[in-house]
Design a protein around this motif. Structure first.
Motif, PDB file in Angstrom:
ATOM      1  N   ARG A 232       0.850  -1.189   0.000  1.00  0.00           N
ATOM      2  CA  ARG A 232       0.000   0.000   0.000  1.00  0.00           C
ATOM      3  C   ARG A 232       0.891   1.246   0.000  1.00  0.00           C
ATOM      4  NH1 ARG A 232      -4.323   1.508   4.797  1.00  0.00           N
ATOM      5  NH2 ARG A 232      -4.471   3.703   4.291  1.00  0.00           N
ATOM      6  N   PHE A 233       0.649   2.126  -0.986  1.00  0.00           N
ATOM      7  CA  PHE A 233       1.368   3.392  -1.103  1.00  0.00           C
ATOM      8  C   PHE A 233       0.368   4.536  -1.013  1.00  0.00           C
ATOM      9  CE2 PHE A 233       3.839   0.283  -3.452  1.00  0.00           C
ATOM     10  CZ  PHE A 233       5.124   0.516  -3.016  1.00  0.00           C
ATOM     11  N   ARG A 234       0.785   5.625  -0.386  1.00  0.00           N
ATOM     12  CA  ARG A 234      -0.095   6.788  -0.268  1.00  0.00           C
ATOM     13  C   ARG A 234       0.253   7.816  -1.336  1.00  0.00           C
ATOM     14  NH1 ARG A 234      -0.426   9.809   5.408  1.00  0.00           N
ATOM     15  NH2 ARG A 234       1.477  10.802   4.673  1.00  0.00           N
ATOM     16  N   ILE A 235      -0.782   8.385  -1.919  1.00  0.00           N
ATOM     17  CA  ILE A 235      -0.624   9.447  -2.907  1.00  0.00           C
ATOM     18  C   ILE A 235      -0.526  10.779  -2.170  1.00  0.00           C
ATOM     19  CG2 ILE A 235      -1.691  10.592  -4.905  1.00  0.00           C
ATOM     20  CD1 ILE A 235      -0.749   7.645  -5.379  1.00  0.00           C
ATOM     21  N   LYS A 236       0.396  11.627  -2.621  1.00  0.00           N
ATOM     22  CA  LYS A 236       0.539  12.953  -2.024  1.00  0.00           C
ATOM     23  C   LYS A 236      -0.759  13.737  -2.177  1.00  0.00           C
ATOM     24  CE  LYS A 236       5.413  13.361  -3.336  1.00  0.00           C
ATOM     25  NZ  LYS A 236       6.330  14.018  -4.287  1.00  0.00           N
ATOM     26  N   LYS A 237      -1.085  14.522  -1.152  1.00  0.00           N
ATOM     27  CA  LYS A 237      -2.239  15.414  -1.216  1.00  0.00           C
ATOM     28  C   LYS A 237      -2.062  16.350  -2.409  1.00  0.00           C
ATOM     29  CE  LYS A 237      -4.904  14.855   2.473  1.00  0.00           C
ATOM     30  NZ  LYS A 237      -6.314  14.694   2.488  1.00  0.00           N
ATOM     31  N   GLY A 238      -3.128  16.536  -3.163  1.00  0.00           N
ATOM     32  CA  GLY A 238      -3.090  17.421  -4.322  1.00  0.00           C
ATOM     33  C   GLY A 238      -2.589  16.745  -5.585  1.00  0.00           C
ATOM     34  N   LYS A 239      -2.153  15.489  -5.494  1.00  0.00           N
ATOM     35  CA  LYS A 239      -1.623  14.769  -6.662  1.00  0.00           C
ATOM     36  C   LYS A 239      -2.563  13.651  -7.124  1.00  0.00           C
ATOM     37  CE  LYS A 239       2.105  17.107  -7.236  1.00  0.00           C
ATOM     38  NZ  LYS A 239       2.361  17.835  -8.482  1.00  0.00           N
ATOM     39  N   GLU A 240      -3.780  13.657  -6.632  1.00  0.00           N
ATOM     40  CA  GLU A 240      -4.734  12.606  -6.983  1.00  0.00           C
ATOM     41  C   GLU A 240      -5.037  12.592  -8.488  1.00  0.00           C
ATOM     42  OE1 GLU A 240      -5.201  13.898  -2.772  1.00  0.00           O
ATOM     43  OE2 GLU A 240      -5.260  15.001  -4.667  1.00  0.00           O
ATOM     44  N   THR A 241      -5.207  13.776  -9.075  1.00  0.00           N
ATOM     45  CA  THR A 241      -5.487  13.854 -10.511  1.00  0.00           C
ATOM     46  C   THR A 241      -4.281  13.376 -11.314  1.00  0.00           C
ATOM     47  OG1 THR A 241      -7.038  15.666 -10.169  1.00  0.00           O
ATOM     48  CG2 THR A 241      -6.152  15.409 -12.395  1.00  0.00           C
ATOM     49  N   LYS A 242      -3.086  13.750 -10.876  1.00  0.00           N
ATOM     50  CA  LYS A 242      -1.863  13.316 -11.548  1.00  0.00           C
ATOM     51  C   LYS A 242      -1.704  11.801 -11.426  1.00  0.00           C
ATOM     52  CE  LYS A 242       1.664  15.123 -13.655  1.00  0.00           C
ATOM     53  NZ  LYS A 242       1.483  15.705 -14.980  1.00  0.00           N
ATOM     54  N   ALA A 243      -2.047  11.254 -10.273  1.00  0.00           N
ATOM     55  CA  ALA A 243      -1.952   9.807 -10.070  1.00  0.00           C
ATOM     56  C   ALA A 243      -2.926   9.072 -10.991  1.00  0.00           C
ATOM     57  CB  ALA A 243      -2.229   9.449  -8.614  1.00  0.00           C
ATOM     58  N   GLN A 244      -4.114   9.645 -11.196  1.00  0.00           N
ATOM     59  CA  GLN A 244      -5.065   9.028 -12.129  1.00  0.00           C
ATOM     60  C   GLN A 244      -4.543   9.133 -13.560  1.00  0.00           C
ATOM     61  OE1 GLN A 244      -7.866   7.155 -11.344  1.00  0.00           O
ATOM     62  NE2 GLN A 244      -7.461   6.611 -13.479  1.00  0.00           N
ATOM     63  N   GLU A 245      -3.907  10.256 -13.878  1.00  0.00           N
ATOM     64  CA  GLU A 245      -3.269  10.409 -15.196  1.00  0.00           C
ATOM     65  C   GLU A 245      -2.221   9.314 -15.413  1.00  0.00           C
ATOM     66  OE1 GLU A 245       0.054  13.442 -16.789  1.00  0.00           O
ATOM     67  OE2 GLU A 245      -1.807  14.441 -16.200  1.00  0.00           O
ATOM     68  N   TRP A 246      -1.472   9.013 -14.358  1.00  0.00           N
ATOM     69  CA  TRP A 246      -0.456   7.960 -14.387  1.00  0.00           C
ATOM     70  C   TRP A 246      -1.063   6.613 -14.769  1.00  0.00           C
ATOM     71  CZ3 TRP A 246       2.165   6.679  -9.049  1.00  0.00           C
ATOM     72  CH2 TRP A 246       3.112   5.677  -9.197  1.00  0.00           C
ATOM     73  N   MET A 247      -2.136   6.244 -14.058  1.00  0.00           N
ATOM     74  CA  MET A 247      -2.789   4.968 -14.348  1.00  0.00           C
ATOM     75  C   MET A 247      -3.391   4.977 -15.758  1.00  0.00           C
ATOM     76  SD  MET A 247      -2.170   3.008 -11.822  1.00  0.00           S
ATOM     77  CE  MET A 247      -0.606   3.849 -11.565  1.00  0.00           C
ATOM     78  N   ASP A 248      -3.952   6.111 -16.160  1.00  0.00           N
ATOM     79  CA  ASP A 248      -4.501   6.234 -17.512  1.00  0.00           C
ATOM     80  C   ASP A 248      -3.396   6.083 -18.557  1.00  0.00           C
ATOM     81  OD1 ASP A 248      -6.994   6.663 -16.367  1.00  0.00           O
ATOM     82  OD2 ASP A 248      -6.944   8.836 -16.677  1.00  0.00           O
ATOM     83  N   PHE A 249      -2.222   6.656 -18.271  1.00  0.00           N
ATOM     84  CA  PHE A 249      -1.075   6.526 -19.178  1.00  0.00           C
ATOM     85  C   PHE A 249      -0.692   5.056 -19.347  1.00  0.00           C
ATOM     86  CE2 PHE A 249       3.532   5.936 -19.557  1.00  0.00           C
ATOM     87  CZ  PHE A 249       3.770   6.542 -20.785  1.00  0.00           C
ATOM     88  N   LEU A 250      -0.551   4.344 -18.236  1.00  0.00           N
ATOM     89  CA  LEU A 250      -0.174   2.931 -18.311  1.00  0.00           C
ATOM     90  C   LEU A 250      -1.231   2.117 -19.054  1.00  0.00           C
ATOM     91  CD1 LEU A 250       1.316   2.374 -14.735  1.00  0.00           C
ATOM     92  CD2 LEU A 250       2.564   2.693 -16.876  1.00  0.00           C
ATOM     93  N   ASN A 251      -2.496   2.402 -18.783  1.00  0.00           N
ATOM     94  CA  ASN A 251      -3.574   1.668 -19.448  1.00  0.00           C
ATOM     95  C   ASN A 251      -3.666   2.007 -20.934  1.00  0.00           C
ATOM     96  OD1 ASN A 251      -4.725   0.008 -17.388  1.00  0.00           O
ATOM     97  ND2 ASN A 251      -5.513   1.857 -16.433  1.00  0.00           N
ATOM     98  N   SER A 252      -3.401   3.247 -21.297  1.00  0.00           N
ATOM     99  CA  SER A 252      -3.492   3.639 -22.712  1.00  0.00           C
ATOM    100  C   SER A 252      -2.281   3.163 -23.512  1.00  0.00           C
ATOM    101  CB  SER A 252      -3.677   5.153 -22.848  1.00  0.00           C
ATOM    102  OG  SER A 252      -2.517   5.835 -22.438  1.00  0.00           O
ATOM    103  N   HIS A 253      -1.232   2.746 -22.820  1.00  0.00           N
ATOM    104  CA  HIS A 253      -0.040   2.184 -23.461  1.00  0.00           C
ATOM    105  C   HIS A 253       0.121   0.721 -23.038  1.00  0.00           C
ATOM    106  CE1 HIS A 253       0.713   6.521 -23.626  1.00  0.00           C
ATOM    107  NE2 HIS A 253       1.409   6.246 -24.708  1.00  0.00           N
TER     108      HIS A 253
END
Length: 117
Positions: free
Chosen positions: A7-28
């Motif tokens: 379990r890793f915690r996402i930095k406060k305020g980086k939730e949208t960026k973290a979702q972008e990360w997962m979207d990047f991996l899924n889109s590639h």
């Protein structure tokens, strides 16, 4: 074989960026899966939890063979981007929680394939 759930915690305020990360991996997806060979990674899943404590957590589950390449050693553009997102999004002040494996059931047909690698 290594089976992990962390379990890793996402930095406060980086939730949208973290979702972008997962979207990047899924889109590639095809290129992302291609990086798994060198890592001897057989299964890798990420789950997201929006916790009542106000933080978002990612849970990484993996099933990996021994002696694989570390993601930090990879020359793949996927892994380089993955590490950029990691540095930006993962809260290093939070100690990751490694879950204890209590039971590991792998169907014999899958285990045979893994053992041949």
């Amino acid at each position: 074989m290594k089976v992990e759930l962390t379990r890793f915690r996402i930095k406060k305020g980086k939730e949208t960026k973290a979702q972008e990360w997962m979207d990047f991996l899924n889109s590639h997806h095809e290129d992302t899966v291609a990086t798994m060979v060198g890592e001897r990674m057989y299964v890798e899943n990420v789950f997201k939890e929006k916790n009542p404590d106000g933080y978002t957590y990612f849970y990484w589950y993996s099933l990996q063979g021994e002696g694989g390449q570390k993601v930090e050693e990879s020359e793949s553009y996927i892994d380089k981007k993955h590490l950029e997102y990691w540095d930006e999004c993962i809260d290093e002040s939070y100690h990751p929680v490694d879950m204890d494996l209590e039971e590991n059931l792998i169907a014999p047909i899958i285990d045979k394939v893994i053992q041949k690698k």
